[in-house]
Design an enzyme around this catalytic site. Sequence first.
Site, PDB file in Angstrom:
ATOM      1  CB  SER A  37     135.742  26.177  54.747  1.00 47.11           C
ATOM      2  OG  SER A  37     136.837  27.049  54.995  1.00 47.11           O
TER       3      SER A  37
ATOM      4  CG  HIS B  44     149.129  21.626  61.622  1.00 46.45           C
ATOM      5  ND1 HIS B  44     149.661  21.641  60.353  1.00 46.45           N
ATOM      6  CD2 HIS B  44     148.069  22.466  61.602  1.00 46.45           C
ATOM      7  CE1 HIS B  44     148.954  22.475  59.600  1.00 46.45           C
ATOM      8  NE2 HIS B  44     147.978  22.976  60.331  1.00 46.45           N
TER       9      HIS B  44
ATOM     10  CB  CYS C 283     130.200  28.719  54.646  1.00 47.24           C
ATOM     11  SG  CYS C 283     130.040  27.695  53.195  1.00 47.24           S
TER      12      CYS C 283
END
Length: 136
Positions: free
Chosen positions: A63, A68, A83
Amino acid sequence: MTIEGKHIIIDGFECDSLHLNNVTFLEKLCKKAALDAGMEILYSYFHQFQPQGVTGMLVLSTSHISIHTWPEERYASFDLYTCGNPDLIAPVNFLLKELSTKKAMMYSIDRGISHPQLIKCEEITTIDPSIGGNST
């Protein structure tokens, strides 16, 4: 192949603003967190904003990890999704420690679940100093 996984969302407050504005440091930091957790990095992209701030993404075989930053607010947001059933607490603690985070909110969501669930939320005020190390 399992579709179930973990999604951790972190709001980091009172971080080191110099680290939050250093694109090279943040990319190395995220890569180390992923690799130390046994994750396979497929792609990395980090962008330095002007006059400040960084956004970055690691695409993983399982994934992603994203960050940020808002150095002027001493704030960082992280997103770790993978996952399977990996331990994401170690990479979360590592990232928070290396950014000198004083307080964080961590939201945990089980993914691939076909029934309603509550989002778990935990305040983190003590970052485990035994996790991590010098990442530069």
